[in-house]
Design a protein around this motif. Sequence first.
Motif, PDB file in Angstrom:
ATOM      1  N   VAL A 121       0.717  -1.198  -0.078  1.00 55.73           N
ATOM      2  CA  VAL A 121       0.060   0.034  -0.004  1.00 55.73           C
ATOM      3  C   VAL A 121       0.823   1.171  -0.145  1.00 55.73           C
ATOM      4  O   VAL A 121       1.858   1.348   0.629  1.00 55.73           O
ATOM      5  CB  VAL A 121      -0.905  -0.064   1.138  1.00 55.73           C
ATOM      6  CG1 VAL A 121      -2.003   1.285   1.139  1.00 55.73           C
ATOM      7  CG2 VAL A 121      -1.519  -1.112   1.449  1.00 55.73           C
ATOM      8  N   SER A 122       0.543   2.053  -0.911  1.00 56.07           N
ATOM      9  CA  SER A 122       1.183   3.591  -0.696  1.00 56.07           C
ATOM     10  C   SER A 122       0.783   4.174   0.317  1.00 56.07           C
ATOM     11  O   SER A 122      -0.458   4.597   0.449  1.00 56.07           O
ATOM     12  CB  SER A 122       0.959   4.250  -2.119  1.00 56.07           C
ATOM     13  OG  SER A 122       1.647   3.680  -3.147  1.00 56.07           O
ATOM     14  N   VAL A 123       1.635   4.745   1.406  1.00 53.01           N
ATOM     15  CA  VAL A 123       1.179   5.657   2.376  1.00 53.01           C
ATOM     16  C   VAL A 123       1.113   7.061   1.708  1.00 53.01           C
ATOM     17  O   VAL A 123       1.975   7.484   0.956  1.00 53.01           O
ATOM     18  CB  VAL A 123       2.331   5.609   3.355  1.00 53.01           C
ATOM     19  CG1 VAL A 123       2.297   6.556   4.391  1.00 53.01           C
ATOM     20  CG2 VAL A 123       2.749   4.249   3.889  1.00 53.01           C
ATOM     21  N   PRO A 124       0.110   7.587   2.023  1.00 52.72           N
ATOM     22  CA  PRO A 124      -0.159   8.969   1.217  1.00 52.72           C
ATOM     23  C   PRO A 124       1.158   9.912   1.785  1.00 52.72           C
ATOM     24  O   PRO A 124       1.741   9.969   2.638  1.00 52.72           O
ATOM     25  CB  PRO A 124      -1.465   9.402   2.181  1.00 52.72           C
ATOM     26  CG  PRO A 124      -2.048   8.369   2.718  1.00 52.72           C
ATOM     27  CD  PRO A 124      -0.985   7.154   2.921  1.00 52.72           C
ATOM     28  N   ALA A 125       1.267  10.597   0.476  1.00 49.05           N
ATOM     29  CA  ALA A 125       2.572  11.309   0.358  1.00 49.05           C
ATOM     30  C   ALA A 125       2.590  12.418   1.655  1.00 49.05           C
ATOM     31  O   ALA A 125       3.524  12.736   1.972  1.00 49.05           O
ATOM     32  CB  ALA A 125       2.799  12.169  -0.859  1.00 49.05           C
ATOM     33  N   SER A 126       1.444  12.971   1.840  1.00 44.66           N
ATOM     34  CA  SER A 126       1.170  13.945   3.037  1.00 44.66           C
ATOM     35  C   SER A 126       1.489  13.393   4.249  1.00 44.66           C
ATOM     36  O   SER A 126       2.227  14.174   5.191  1.00 44.66           O
ATOM     37  CB  SER A 126      -0.062  14.846   2.913  1.00 44.66           C
ATOM     38  OG  SER A 126      -1.098  13.794   3.537  1.00 44.66           O
ATOM     39  N   PHE A 127       1.288  12.112   4.346  1.00 41.19           N
ATOM     40  CA  PHE A 127       1.590  11.321   5.868  1.00 41.19           C
ATOM     41  C   PHE A 127       2.932  11.119   5.776  1.00 41.19           C
ATOM     42  O   PHE A 127       3.594  11.168   6.756  1.00 41.19           O
ATOM     43  CB  PHE A 127       0.789  10.289   5.696  1.00 41.19           C
ATOM     44  CG  PHE A 127      -0.648  10.258   6.083  1.00 41.19           C
ATOM     45  CD1 PHE A 127      -1.387  11.394   5.927  1.00 41.19           C
ATOM     46  CD2 PHE A 127      -1.342   9.114   6.898  1.00 41.19           C
ATOM     47  CE1 PHE A 127      -2.776  11.409   6.203  1.00 41.19           C
ATOM     48  CE2 PHE A 127      -2.793   9.342   6.893  1.00 41.19           C
ATOM     49  CZ  PHE A 127      -3.404  10.537   7.033  1.00 41.19           C
ATOM     50  N   ARG A 128       3.784  10.769   4.815  1.00 46.55           N
ATOM     51  CA  ARG A 128       5.009  10.549   4.816  1.00 46.55           C
ATOM     52  C   ARG A 128       5.866  11.761   5.089  1.00 46.55           C
ATOM     53  O   ARG A 128       7.024  11.643   5.691  1.00 46.55           O
ATOM     54  CB  ARG A 128       5.525  10.158   3.272  1.00 46.55           C
ATOM     55  CG  ARG A 128       4.874   8.639   2.765  1.00 46.55           C
ATOM     56  CD  ARG A 128       6.121   8.066   2.025  1.00 46.55           C
ATOM     57  NE  ARG A 128       6.323   8.701   0.488  1.00 46.55           N
ATOM     58  CZ  ARG A 128       5.481   8.577  -0.184  1.00 46.55           C
ATOM     59  NH1 ARG A 128       4.446   7.568  -0.229  1.00 46.55           N
ATOM     60  NH2 ARG A 128       5.504   8.989  -1.651  1.00 46.55           N
ATOM     61  N   SER A 129       5.274  13.170   4.699  1.00 45.15           N
ATOM     62  CA  SER A 129       5.957  14.311   4.756  1.00 45.15           C
ATOM     63  C   SER A 129       5.856  14.781   6.547  1.00 45.15           C
ATOM     64  O   SER A 129       6.384  15.327   6.779  1.00 45.15           O
ATOM     65  CB  SER A 129       5.586  15.338   3.857  1.00 45.15           C
ATOM     66  OG  SER A 129       4.199  15.810   4.437  1.00 45.15           O
ATOM     67  N   VAL A 130       4.891  13.955   6.969  1.00 47.67           N
ATOM     68  CA  VAL A 130       4.758  14.414   8.331  1.00 47.67           C
ATOM     69  C   VAL A 130       5.673  13.576   9.142  1.00 47.67           C
ATOM     70  O   VAL A 130       6.212  13.993  10.023  1.00 47.67           O
ATOM     71  CB  VAL A 130       3.315  13.997   8.786  1.00 47.67           C
ATOM     72  CG1 VAL A 130       2.958  13.915  10.405  1.00 47.67           C
ATOM     73  CG2 VAL A 130       2.173  14.970   8.181  1.00 47.67           C
ATOM     74  N   LEU A 131       5.892  12.210   8.472  1.00 47.77           N
ATOM     75  CA  LEU A 131       7.088  11.397   9.159  1.00 47.77           C
ATOM     76  C   LEU A 131       8.282  11.838   9.123  1.00 47.77           C
ATOM     77  O   LEU A 131       9.148  11.472   9.992  1.00 47.77           O
ATOM     78  CB  LEU A 131       6.575  10.147   8.727  1.00 47.77           C
ATOM     79  CG  LEU A 131       5.370   9.498   8.689  1.00 47.77           C
ATOM     80  CD1 LEU A 131       5.336   8.152   8.010  1.00 47.77           C
ATOM     81  CD2 LEU A 131       5.411   8.749  10.224  1.00 47.77           C
ATOM     82  N   GLY A 132       8.493  12.828   8.147  1.00 43.07           N
ATOM     83  CA  GLY A 132       9.791  13.336   7.923  1.00 43.07           C
ATOM     84  C   GLY A 132      10.598  12.311   7.023  1.00 43.07           C
ATOM     85  O   GLY A 132      10.318  11.475   6.768  1.00 43.07           O
ATOM     86  N   PRO A 133      11.484  13.215   6.395  1.00 40.58           N
ATOM     87  CA  PRO A 133      12.463  12.570   5.587  1.00 40.58           C
ATOM     88  C   PRO A 133      13.413  11.353   6.014  1.00 40.58           C
ATOM     89  O   PRO A 133      13.645  10.459   5.215  1.00 40.58           O
ATOM     90  CB  PRO A 133      13.299  13.775   4.893  1.00 40.58           C
ATOM     91  CG  PRO A 133      13.488  14.559   6.077  1.00 40.58           C
ATOM     92  CD  PRO A 133      12.138  14.524   6.800  1.00 40.58           C
ATOM     93  N   ASP A 134      13.577  11.378   7.257  1.00 38.94           N
ATOM     94  CA  ASP A 134      14.299  10.230   7.721  1.00 38.94           C
ATOM     95  C   ASP A 134      13.495   8.954   8.248  1.00 38.94           C
ATOM     96  O   ASP A 134      14.359   8.070   8.742  1.00 38.94           O
ATOM     97  CB  ASP A 134      15.142  10.824   8.858  1.00 38.94           C
ATOM     98  CG  ASP A 134      16.012  12.067   8.581  1.00 38.94           C
ATOM     99  OD1 ASP A 134      16.389  12.089   7.363  1.00 38.94           O
ATOM    100  OD2 ASP A 134      16.263  12.890   9.237  1.00 38.94           O
TER     101      ASP A 134
END
Lengths: 159, 159
Positions: free
Chosen positions: A18-31
Motif C-alpha cells: 500500500v502506498s502511504v499517502p505522500a502527505s503522511f510521509r511528509s509528516v513522518l519526515g524525510p528520515d
Amino acid sequence: MAVFLSSFVNRVDKKGRVSVPASFRSVLGPDATGIVVFRSLQYDALDGCSIAHLELLSQSLEKLDLPPEAYELIETTIFGGSQQVAFDGEGRVSLPPSLTEAVGITDEIVFVGRRKTFQLWNPEKFAAHDAATRSAARAKDLSLSKIIAAASLKMEGSV
Amino acid sequence: MAVFLSSFVNRVDKKGRVSVPASFRSVLGPDATGIVVFRSLQYDALDGCSIAHLELLSQSLEKLDLPPEAYELIETTIFGGSQQVAFDGEGRVSLPPSLTEAVGITDEIVFVGRRKTFQLWNPEKFAAHDAATRSAARAKDLSLSKIIAAASLKMEGSV
DNA sequence: TGGGTATATATGGGATAGCATGGGTCGCCA
DNA sequence: TGGCGACCCATGCTATCCCATATATACCCA
C-alpha cells in the motif's frame, strides 16, 4: 504540516503493498524508514504511527504511573501486536495478512489522519463508522463552530 | 530497531529446533551467541531475553529491597530454571523438552515481542490470552491513543 | 488565460537476496 | 558402539529492491 490530516483511499496490490499517502510521509519526515501498525482496541481498524512515536512510548513507559493492567496491555498488545513495516523505494509498506484480515481490509484501504496517529480502515466499514459518528454528533448538537466559539470565549476570559 | 516488536509464528521441527525471528536476532546484536529461556511467572508461556538482559536483571535484583521469600522464589525459578540456548549457523535454537512440554509447545510456536524481552507461546494459548487481554482492556475503556497521547504530553513537558 | 510541459504520486510487475525449514553427516560422550 | 547434539548443505518461499507506466497536479510560457 505537522499532523496527520484528512483521508486517502489507496489500493492494496496483490503483494499486499500500500502506498502511504505522500502527505503522511511528509509528516513522518524525510528520515522515517517506515511506520508502526497495530490493531485498534476500540474500532474494527488498524492504528498507525511513526516509529519515533512508539519509541517515545517505550521510553516514557517507565515514567508513567499507569495501572498494572495498562502495562500488561501495552506490553502484549502494542509491542507484541504491532508490526513495524518499512517503506520501499516508492513509499509503500506491505501490511501483514494477519492484521489486514483481522479488520477486513482486502483490495482497498482508507488512511484516516488523527493528528498524532492515523487509522487504516476497510472503506465500507469506515463509511459506516463515519456516518454513525456524524449522526451521533448531530444528536448531541455538537458543532465545530460552537466548540471553537466556546474555546475562544475561554481564552478571552483568561487574558 | 532496539526493542522486540510484533509476533511471529514459527515451526518446531522434529529435532526440536526453532528459528528465532530475524528481527529479534538483529535486536540481540551481531555478537549474540544465543538467548536465555525460562518459564514465565505469570503465564503459561516461556520468557526469553538476551544473556546481557539476564545479567542486568541479576544486578537490579540486588538493589531491590525484596522480602526473602520473593528473592528465594526468583533465584530458584528464574536463575535455576532458565536455560541458555545457543544459535546454530542458521539462527535456530533447540528448546529443552522440559520447558516446551511445561507450556504445551509442540510443533508450532509464537514469538511475542515485549520490548526488552519476548515470550514463547503455544499458538492457541496465545490467541486466547490475547483475546482475553483485549476484551478486558475494552471493558475498562483503556485507549491506546489516550495512553500514547499522555506519553507524548509527558515527554514534551519534560523537555 | 489557455495550452503544453514537467514533476510528483500511485500502481504494477519482474528479479534477487534473505529467511525459515528440512534433511544429512560427523564427532563427542555415555 | 549407540544415541544425541552440533555443524553443514539444500530448497522453497517471501519480502525487498529495482524499473516501468499511468494519472493527477503544478508550473511555465506564449
